[in-house]
Design an enzyme around this catalytic site. Structure first.
Site, PDB file in Angstrom:
ATOM      1  N   GLN A   1      -9.785   1.508   1.405  1.00  0.00           N
ATOM      2  CA  GLN A   1      -8.801   2.248   2.211  1.00  0.00           C
ATOM      3  C   GLN A   1      -9.497   3.276   3.098  1.00  0.00           C
ATOM      4  OE1 GLN A   1      -5.651   1.284   2.091  1.00  0.00           O
ATOM      5  NE2 GLN A   1      -6.192  -0.147   0.464  1.00  0.00           N
TER       6      GLN A   1
ATOM      7  N   ARG B   1       0.823  -1.212   0.000  1.00  0.00           N
ATOM      8  CA  ARG B   1       0.000   0.000   0.000  1.00  0.00           C
ATOM      9  C   ARG B   1       0.850   1.251   0.000  1.00  0.00           C
ATOM     10  NH1 ARG B   1      -5.006  -2.403   3.703  1.00  0.00           N
ATOM     11  NH2 ARG B   1      -5.890  -3.454   1.913  1.00  0.00           N
TER      12      ARG B   1
ATOM     13  N   TYR C   1      -6.172  -1.476  -7.262  1.00  0.00           N
ATOM     14  CA  TYR C   1      -5.638  -2.715  -6.667  1.00  0.00           C
ATOM     15  C   TYR C   1      -5.048  -2.507  -5.266  1.00  0.00           C
ATOM     16  CZ  TYR C   1      -1.085  -1.859  -9.284  1.00  0.00           C
ATOM     17  OH  TYR C   1       0.058  -1.372  -9.833  1.00  0.00           O
ATOM     18  N   GLU C   2      -4.719  -3.615  -4.632  1.00  0.00           N
ATOM     19  CA  GLU C   2      -4.280  -3.611  -3.220  1.00  0.00           C
ATOM     20  C   GLU C   2      -5.343  -3.038  -2.297  1.00  0.00           C
ATOM     21  OE1 GLU C   2      -1.571  -5.195  -2.831  1.00  0.00           O
ATOM     22  OE2 GLU C   2      -1.021  -5.142  -4.940  1.00  0.00           O
ATOM     23  N   GLY C   3      -6.609  -3.304  -2.608  1.00  0.00           N
ATOM     24  CA  GLY C   3      -7.714  -2.728  -1.835  1.00  0.00           C
ATOM     25  C   GLY C   3      -8.097  -1.403  -2.457  1.00  0.00           C
TER      26      GLY C   3
END
Lengths: 579, 579
Positions: free
Chosen positions: B441, B297, B434-436
């Protein structure tokens, strides 16, 4: 590929309930024989069929294949030919054309909704009929009758198509420095020499001829933008029976590889002693072209809205189907539809509230144009003029925003080509750029449309809105009254400033006015709701979305006002070496 | 293609002047032997050479060619192999790795700047070393020593690479409902069966082996996200000498066709009785993976900033060269550079102000992580934890915004592929997803990082900033004090609300806090300016850009506050059929 269904019920709601244009059409001598409510609805339904069935499903294929140039010939996706033929056969290419020359004479408020559908279906495809319609507007207003007789019927019928050739590689929006030259021939025509870039629909084989409207300079032209003339340059010169004959010396040098709208042939066109005919007065080409540009600028709004509408529909469907996380379910192995997540609702409501306000706004501007044209109504013309840059800039900015937000709702799938969401983002992005960048629109709005008349047209509009709010108050719309007061205050403050400050404030100011006017659009939507006419779901959705707008979107105006309230004259003077 | 030059002077300004990390490094027992100021600068300069010369110039080619899948083998653009070899030869793949296993042990504050450069050069390329670094972090923290001895040195050296395999087609961010299974084998290993999608760097031939970190469920797993375990699944099983031997049953089913980052192989990976090894405790896989996710992140922030920096550099160069319109010239045939237009200055300053604040912010968060890691500093760890979702979400949102704005400065040329600006927009867009997703977030920030501890960590940070502002007041930063007061007030108000309201407010609230903290970053930039160290131009640019931030950007917070001040609990309850 993403799906699409034309939002006819919201369109007719805008036409008949919000703006009551069916009633207006009946009061106008020219329009009353041409159009009434049921016909308008039938027209929308027929247009929807073509857009939904023949264009929208293949937009992804058109994107992938794109326009291709081989040996000077541009080929387009195969279905563009069949879909275009459907437009021709249905008379759609002449929808807004002058009946005297074979057009259908439909009011702008209606034709703009067909534009929106075409843009939802495929922006790239929409440009082929779109550019033609723009060229017709310029010819209708500036060409002599013989030229109109020769060209307009063929353009309205869609047998031929049109382009606008302005940009040169060194001269984008700064047309005054263009180099294309027009030398008088002995026969009264002109020899055009030069090279134009970014010519949309500049070359293709959809139509038997392409009529280029080209800006060029005469040998005795004054310097700068006051020395530009407009020329009609056909791809094929007409023979004695006015049919396409000899090929004119216009050739396509290359086509651009772009971020999106790949089905649109964006051409470099070379004019090598091409034969052209002067349209309008010498050196007055820019104002002739602006007739066309203004028309196109409204169509840009339809591009923003059209893409945003399709993006919304698909994001909504996905949000209802996609199971992720738990909102009501207690079972850790079972997920609920993501539409239950407040943040997903937030994204959907943001798009929905802006789209529906945008549709009401576009209908309003189109109706003002109609009243200006059919009733010679001065104030309508002034207001349409005032609002045109908003239609172009704000609606396309919101178009990108909506498509990006809708893509976000898809998560990772939004980034994958097969879902079609990323194409909407790529396609709609151009609308903020061409036909005068949104920065240029904002400068036009701030300096020419507001500051130049000391805000007279804008303030008189705000007066009328204030009166309407006082006469028919709605508790939900209370924040709008405050927003108008704030806007007036800020406008008064800005009008005391120098041009640098105004130019620097232009983009933010355009957005501020737009948010306030979109608030007025939601007020008008609320006013038009009627238990006896509209379903409970329709009324619930409109009421809820209006609340969303007033509570969750209109307050953005406070941030813009805070920005513009700070004195900033010294901030636009950073020397290039300090950046 | 767009050009790129690493912003080393702003990087060293942040490291040494703003955050004085060279001094901090000297106080730490582990770091003092590894790194000091001059070494750090030399490292940045060497990294810049590779990024500027071997990667950045070819990003356009990589985009056009993309990763290709043929007969189960993924091939990458040829220069990816040579550039990757340069990284390997220079030890760059182990830059932040643990020295005990062959890493270089560089602090995050420094390695993050190298990440930024790699992302400016080509986000798609950066993912290959990036995913490996993330996998190493997870292994270092959760694997047993034998596993670390076997795998980490090869991963740090770049001989092997890593992936993270989380997503399944029906389970995106909702990992609890995943279906991939791990059945114990007799030899203590596990047989992994299932299919994962969106696996970045899932298959390629840059490295001799690929170490997949895979989430799967054991047969006795509890339901939901508490029943997920982490497994190490090598592409090639290791033989007795720990060299890649037999091919494991992991195959690539397909690769995705995406909007951008085309050089990145985004794979569907099928596991058919693939042999895997449990990492960490059974059923604790999610927390193991979060170690890696948190690391990633932060790298997402670098993607946003990296693309934005390159976009800015190119827009600035274009604005200085492109002649359009008249700002100082009186000659109608002569145009001035567009950088003279206030609206172009506005766009450039918006990007510049956000980028430089972003770099200071990223350095801050990285330094907090370093202090947490090397000094076991609890408060630094808590603050890094608080700020991580901002780094991911706000920096990537600003990344897209910057790239779109920079593209806009190019006008029509921004939309054409050859200029490279549209690629930056397409590439950076993924970082918001991506990555949440950034929505996830924001929910993490609002609910877990702020509401869960009743704002304690955030409010203590705001206390410290307020104290600093009182101790070392700067007249230019006065608006920051008011913004902090407003933020406190709104936070107190929000903390009384239900979870639906908080979840609905999350995205706006994250942005609001971010704008305030970016204001603090500009305050820190101003504080660090020193006549004796910095050139006049550098000081002029920083001072001017700080003013821009406080007058022209920070006021956006007022708009967000206005939005969030409205009661909205009832607004997140629109039934699906009413949309």
């Amino acid at each position: 590929m993403s799906s699409y269904q034309a939002p006819i019920s919201d369109m007719t709601f805008n036409l008949f309930d919000v703006w009551q244009l069916d009633q207006y059409w009946q009061t106008n001598a020219q329009l009353q024989d041409l159009i009434e409510g049921d016909t308008a609805k039938a027209i929308l339904e027929e247009a929807a069929k073509i857009c939904e069935q023949q264009i929208a499903p293949f937009a992804g294929e058109a994107d992938q294949r794109g326009a291709q140039l081989t040996n000077g010939v541009v080929s387009l996706p195969a279905h563009y030919h069949t879909a275009y033929q459907s437009l021709v056969e249905g008379g759609w290419t002449g929808l807004s054309g002058d009946p005297e020359y074979g057009g259908m004479g439909m009011p702008k408020a209606l034709s703009m909704m067909v534009d929106e559908m075409l843009c939802s279906a495929d922006i790239a495809f929409s440009l082929y009929p779109g550019l033609t319609a723009g060229a017709c507007v310029a010819l209708l207003q500036h060409a002599d009758d013989a030229t109109k007789q020769t060209y307009l019927p063929k353009l309205y019928s869609g047998e031929w198509s049109g382009t606008m050739c302005l940009t040169e590689s060194h001269a984008g929006s700064d047309l005054g420095i263009m180099r294309t030259m027009a030398k008088p021939n002995d026969d009264g025509s002109y020899a055009i020499n030069g090279s134009k870039i970014f010519i949309t629909a500049g070359e293709h084989e959809l139509t038997a001829n392409i009529i280029h409207l080209v800006l060029a300079k005469l040998p005795d032209a004054p310097a700068g933008s006051r020395g530009i003339s407009l020329f009609l340059v056909p791809k094929y010169l007409l023979n004695e029976t006015s049919e396409p004959g000899e090929r004119n010396a216009v050739t396509v040098g290359s086509i651009e590889h772009k971020m999106g709208i790949n089905g649109s042939a964006t051409c470099v066109l070379n004019f090598d002693d091409a034969k052209g005919y002067l349209i309008g007065e010498p050196h007055r080409g820019l104002s002739c072209m602006f007739t066309m540009m203004n028309y196109e600028r409204l169509s840009m709004g339809s591009q923003g809205l059209g893409a945003a509408e399709r993006a919304y529909q698909n994001a909504l469907a996905y949000a209802k189907e996609r199971l992720q996380g738990r909102t009501t379910s207690q079972d850790p192995n079972k997920a609920d539809a993501i539409i239950g997540h407040p943040d997903v609702q937030r994204m959907l409501l943001n798009i929905k509230a802006m789209n529906e306000a945008g549709r009401t706004f576009a209908t309003w501007v189109a109706a003002l144009l109609d009243k200006s044209k059919y009733d010679n109504c001065t104030i309508s013309g002034q207001r349409a003029n005032l609002l045109t840059p908003i239609t172009k800039a704000f609606m396309t900015d919101q178009g990108l925003d909506a498509c990006v937000t809708a893509q976000q709702i898809f998560g990772g799938h939004g980034y994958i080509k097969e879902w079609g969401m990323e194409q909407l983002v790529r396609d709609v992005r151009i609308a903020q750029i061409y036909e005068g960048t949104n920065g240029i629109q904002a400068a036009d709005f701030m300096l020419r449309k507001v500051a130049a008349d000391e805000g007279t047209v804008l303030l008189s509009l705000l007066d009328d809105i204030t009166d309407e709010l006082a006469t028919r108050p709605l508790i939900e719309a209370a924040p709008l009254t405050n927003a108008i007061t704030d806007l007036r205050q800020l406008t008064a403050q800005l009008l005391t400033k120098d041009n640098t400050t105004l130019a620097g404030a232009a983009c933010d100011y355009l957005a501020l006015v737009s948010y306030v006017l979109y608030g007025y659009m939601w007020y008008k939507n609320l006013l038009a709701l009627d238990d006896s006419k509209h379903s409970r779901n329709f009324i619930a959705a409109k009421t809820h979305t209006a609340s969303w707008y007033f509570k969750r979107i209109l307050p953005r105006a406070a941030g813009i006002k805070a920005i513009l309230s700070n004195d900033a004259a010294s901030l636009y003077t950073l020397a290039p070496e300090h950046f």
